[in-house]
Design an enzyme around this catalytic site. Sequence first.
Site, PDB file in Angstrom:
ATOM      1  N   ASP A  27       0.852  -1.180   0.000  1.00  0.00           N
ATOM      2  CA  ASP A  27       0.000   0.000   0.000  1.00  0.00           C
ATOM      3  C   ASP A  27       0.890   1.233   0.000  1.00  0.00           C
ATOM      4  OD1 ASP A  27      -2.855   1.128   0.348  1.00  0.00           O
ATOM      5  OD2 ASP A  27      -1.703   2.190   1.876  1.00  0.00           O
ATOM      6  N   GLU A  29       0.869   5.664   0.263  1.00  0.00           N
ATOM      7  CA  GLU A  29       0.167   6.918   0.510  1.00  0.00           C
ATOM      8  C   GLU A  29       0.896   7.991  -0.281  1.00  0.00           C
ATOM      9  OE1 GLU A  29      -2.635   6.939   1.985  1.00  0.00           O
ATOM     10  OE2 GLU A  29      -2.551   4.932   2.866  1.00  0.00           O
ATOM     11  N   HIS A 184      -5.764   4.516   6.452  1.00  0.00           N
ATOM     12  CA  HIS A 184      -5.048   5.467   5.596  1.00  0.00           C
ATOM     13  C   HIS A 184      -3.608   5.709   6.045  1.00  0.00           C
ATOM     14  CE1 HIS A 184      -8.957   5.870   3.951  1.00  0.00           C
ATOM     15  NE2 HIS A 184      -9.443   6.554   4.962  1.00  0.00           N
ATOM     16  N   ASP A 189      -3.165  -0.230   6.375  1.00  0.00           N
ATOM     17  CA  ASP A 189      -3.936  -0.663   5.212  1.00  0.00           C
ATOM     18  C   ASP A 189      -3.317  -1.896   4.559  1.00  0.00           C
ATOM     19  OD1 ASP A 189      -5.563   1.465   5.737  1.00  0.00           O
ATOM     20  OD2 ASP A 189      -5.178   2.543   3.874  1.00  0.00           O
TER      21      ASP A 189
END
Length: 210
Positions: A27, A29, A184, A189
């Site tokens: 994941d 961000e 998040h 995540d």
Amino acid sequence: MSPSNHTKTKKSAIHQRFRGFLPVVVDVETGGFNAETDALLEVAAITIGMDKDGMLYQRESVSVHVEPFPGANLEQKSLDFTGIDPHHPFRFAKREDEALDKIFTPIRAELKQTGCSRAILVGHNPFFDLGFLNAAVKRAKLKSPFHAFSSFDTATLGALAYGQTVLARSVQAAGLEWDEKEAHSALYDTERTAALFCKIMNTWNRLQQS
């Protein structure tokens, strides 16, 4: 065939299960939605193992905060959504090349141990994560252990197994815990996506064996 040659040609269980690919849940961000122009800010990865009964489980996890690359775009709406302050001194962020090296090192070690040829990215709508990863690899002039375009999508698997495509709803439908306050962050995540992936794959495996 000599014992030494037999050892060299024997394939690990996870190698056989996924045709030489090693599933690695990822994941990211970011500071926006454009992988070419917007900053990569966090990356987390979890390697997936397989036990003697063919069941998948989470192995090693690794995560890193990333410095925005020179000239990177930062969309305020994205920062508000993730809650990330890219310039906070206590992020202890690394340059993209250093961050990718930290993420790739345990993956390469797992590839060597399992005999898999490439890692395959597992993600929730993974085109997004893989796009940012590939763009960062290109900027850093590194070689990625991941397949360049193939991936496993837990949004699709969640729709198949539970009729849900949103990560939080799929996780909860699978009977797993979800903490909205932790959501998040790349590591949380990734861990929840990995749990969902293993749950769906293991449920299918049990059905096949019954």
